[in-house]
Design an enzyme around this catalytic site. Sequence first.
Site, PDB file in Angstrom:
ATOM      1  N   CYS A   1      46.587  21.253   9.719  1.00 38.51           N
ATOM      2  CA  CYS A   1      46.408  19.837   9.360  1.00 38.51           C
ATOM      3  C   CYS A   1      47.710  19.095   9.056  1.00 38.51           C
ATOM      4  O   CYS A   1      48.088  18.189   9.786  1.00 38.51           O
ATOM      5  CB  CYS A   1      45.461  19.748   8.163  1.00 38.51           C
ATOM      6  SG  CYS A   1      43.808  20.344   8.574  1.00 38.51           S
TER       7      CYS A   1
HETATM    8  N1  NAD Z   1      41.300  24.296   9.145  1.00 40.04           N
HETATM    9  C1  NAD Z   1      41.215  23.289   8.326  1.00 40.04           C
HETATM   10  O1  NAD Z   1      41.519  23.402   7.138  1.00 40.04           O
HETATM   11  C2  NAD Z   1      40.704  21.931   8.778  1.00 40.04           C
HETATM   12  C3  NAD Z   1      40.346  21.005   7.814  1.00 40.04           C
HETATM   13  C4  NAD Z   1      39.857  19.775   8.217  1.00 40.04           C
HETATM   14  C5  NAD Z   1      39.801  19.469   9.566  1.00 40.04           C
HETATM   15  N2  NAD Z   1      40.208  20.375  10.489  1.00 40.04           N
HETATM   16  C6  NAD Z   1      40.105  19.987  11.899  1.00 40.04           C
HETATM   17  O2  NAD Z   1      38.950  20.570  12.470  1.00 40.04           O
HETATM   18  C7  NAD Z   1      39.167  20.919  13.834  1.00 40.04           C
HETATM   19  C8  NAD Z   1      38.927  22.401  14.040  1.00 40.04           C
HETATM   20  O3  NAD Z   1      39.869  23.130  13.258  1.00 40.04           O
HETATM   21  P1  NAD Z   1      39.645  24.638  12.823  1.00 40.04           P
HETATM   22  O4  NAD Z   1      40.620  24.914  11.743  1.00 40.04           O
HETATM   23  O5  NAD Z   1      38.205  24.919  12.634  1.00 40.04           O
HETATM   24  O6  NAD Z   1      40.132  25.374  14.160  1.00 40.04           O
HETATM   25  P2  NAD Z   1      39.958  26.931  14.502  1.00 40.04           P
HETATM   26  O7  NAD Z   1      41.066  27.258  15.442  1.00 40.04           O
HETATM   27  O8  NAD Z   1      39.784  27.727  13.243  1.00 40.04           O
HETATM   28  O9  NAD Z   1      38.582  26.991  15.286  1.00 40.04           O
HETATM   29  C9  NAD Z   1      38.348  26.344  16.477  1.00 40.04           C
HETATM   30  C10 NAD Z   1      37.371  27.176  17.277  1.00 40.04           C
HETATM   31  O10 NAD Z   1      37.033  26.437  18.443  1.00 40.04           O
HETATM   32  C11 NAD Z   1      36.914  27.342  19.510  1.00 40.04           C
HETATM   33  N3  NAD Z   1      37.018  26.594  20.757  1.00 40.04           N
HETATM   34  C12 NAD Z   1      38.114  26.134  21.380  1.00 40.04           C
HETATM   35  N4  NAD Z   1      37.748  25.454  22.495  1.00 40.04           N
HETATM   36  C13 NAD Z   1      36.403  25.486  22.539  1.00 40.04           C
HETATM   37  C14 NAD Z   1      35.445  24.961  23.439  1.00 40.04           C
HETATM   38  N5  NAD Z   1      35.812  24.248  24.498  1.00 40.04           N
HETATM   39  N6  NAD Z   1      34.148  25.207  23.214  1.00 40.04           N
HETATM   40  C15 NAD Z   1      33.780  25.944  22.132  1.00 40.04           C
HETATM   41  N7  NAD Z   1      34.633  26.451  21.236  1.00 40.04           N
HETATM   42  C16 NAD Z   1      35.926  26.213  21.443  1.00 40.04           C
HETATM   43  C17 NAD Z   1      38.011  28.355  19.284  1.00 40.04           C
HETATM   44  O11 NAD Z   1      37.734  29.566  19.978  1.00 40.04           O
HETATM   45  C18 NAD Z   1      37.954  28.500  17.750  1.00 40.04           C
HETATM   46  O12 NAD Z   1      37.107  29.557  17.364  1.00 40.04           O
HETATM   47  C19 NAD Z   1      40.586  20.458  14.140  1.00 40.04           C
HETATM   48  O13 NAD Z   1      40.534  19.166  14.658  1.00 40.04           O
HETATM   49  C20 NAD Z   1      41.244  20.446  12.778  1.00 40.04           C
HETATM   50  O14 NAD Z   1      42.326  19.543  12.702  1.00 40.04           O
HETATM   51  C21 NAD Z   1      40.627  21.609  10.132  1.00 40.04           C
END
Ligand code: NAD
Length: 396
Positions: free
Chosen positions: A253
């Site tokens: 983030c």
């Molecule tokens: N991690 C955090 O603390 C946090 C907090 C708030 C917001 N976010 C936002 O949330 C979003 C996701 O982040 P995250 O930390 O969960 O990421 P992550 O990498 O932990 O998880 C993302 C998942 O999506 C999967 N993926 C990728 N492409 C895909 C597709 N086409 N179809 C299905 N699955 C797919 C990946 O295999 C992975 O398991 C981002 O935009 C991030 O900025 C993250």
Amino acid sequence: MRIAIIGQGYVGLTIAVGAAGAGHKVFGFDVNKELVNQLNSATSHIEGISDAELKNFLSNNTYTASTEASSVNGCEVIVIAVPTPLTESREPDLSFVHAAVELIQNNVKTPTLIINESTSYPGTLRKEIAARITGVTHLYASSPERVDPGNTQWGTKNTPRLIGGLTPEAVSKAKEFYLSFCDTVIEVSSPEVAEAAKIFENTFRQVNIALVNEFAQIADALGISGREVLDAAATKPYGFMEFNPGPGVGGHCIPVDPTYLAYVANEVGVPATFIKRANEVNLAQPAYVVKRVIAGAGGSVRGKSVVVVGVSYKANIADTRETPATSVIDLLREAGAAVSWHDPLVGSWRGENSADLGTFDVAVVVTKHDVVSVTDIKKSSFVFDCTGSIPGADGI
Ligand SMILES: NC(=O)c1ccc[n+]([C@@H]2O[C@H](COP(=O)([O-])OP(=O)(O)OC[C@H]3O[C@@H](n4cnc5c(N)ncnc54)[C@H](O)[C@@H]3O)[C@@H](O)[C@H]2O)c1
């Protein structure tokens, strides 16, 4: 409701568990087969979600993970929770969002509420998601995720949730969905407001962290303790918010989201000067840490044994994305040190394994997990602490 969640990472799995707990039937879709198998055998990859909790939802059929694209069809709600990183040239990379959109376009045949939780710039829901889906008239809402992995005080239930939709019907249905497992839902006038609020929240953190990182350097040069100054300033009951200096910023983030805001700012001709400067300060922080380590270790680390303690980007979680530990280790090696690292939560990383804590010449504490013993860290001859949690140690 029947819910599909695209992406089963930190955000997607957290929402999946929240929705399953409210009694919805949740399909967690992910392209990572290994992760899906792991989840279906009740192994959680996220701090704060236990294997037992997952097992319970799997056995009462409220949660199933899947790599089957067809699992997203026939649901009332689809939540997109995929990565939104930066490209090599540090520009927004929406390829994962576009892939999720393509999946919906190709598989979803009935009108559905499509919610984007992935963090991105204002206009993403309207232009990069809704405008790319044709044939079926869906409802669209944006509800940017605010999850803070490892935070035991604020979770999905009690963190207020923003919602902006393309139509009043989308907002109303999104509210119904989130109110089934969140205490507070705040409606804003458009998805763009919700999207911008999320990236501004993280920009606020990024800029303030950069400010205290710079201030810590000024305080050290003045021969006073930056942390003591910050604690003293924090006694003011209004108009001040305490941020702590550190080795830089990490995770998906803070180092990433502000650049999404800078990108749209540039598109509309407004220079995002604070974001640019904050990125520079935070990215330079590992070099400052290594400079201080070298000074504290007598002017050189060449040939010395150095252990970097904690390589994830924050305490008590195993996430190493964008961790400043990478640069700290690389710079120490460039300076001739024999560097190992210790992180029982991470275990193995960059083809190396966590080393036991022993008698090193230098220990550099980048992240301090609760399970790591201060006594063990102090076995090293010189300790440099970037976390403010090792009593008596030199550091920032
Ligand atoms: N991690 C955090 O603390 C946090 C907090 C708030 C917001 N976010 C936002 O949330 C979003 C996701 O982040 P995250 O930390 O969960 O990421 P992550 O990498 O932990 O998880 C993302 C998942 O999506 C999967 N993926 C990728 N492409 C895909 C597709 N086409 N179809 C299905 N699955 C797919 C990946 O295999 C992975 O398991 C981002 O935009 C991030 O900025 C993250």
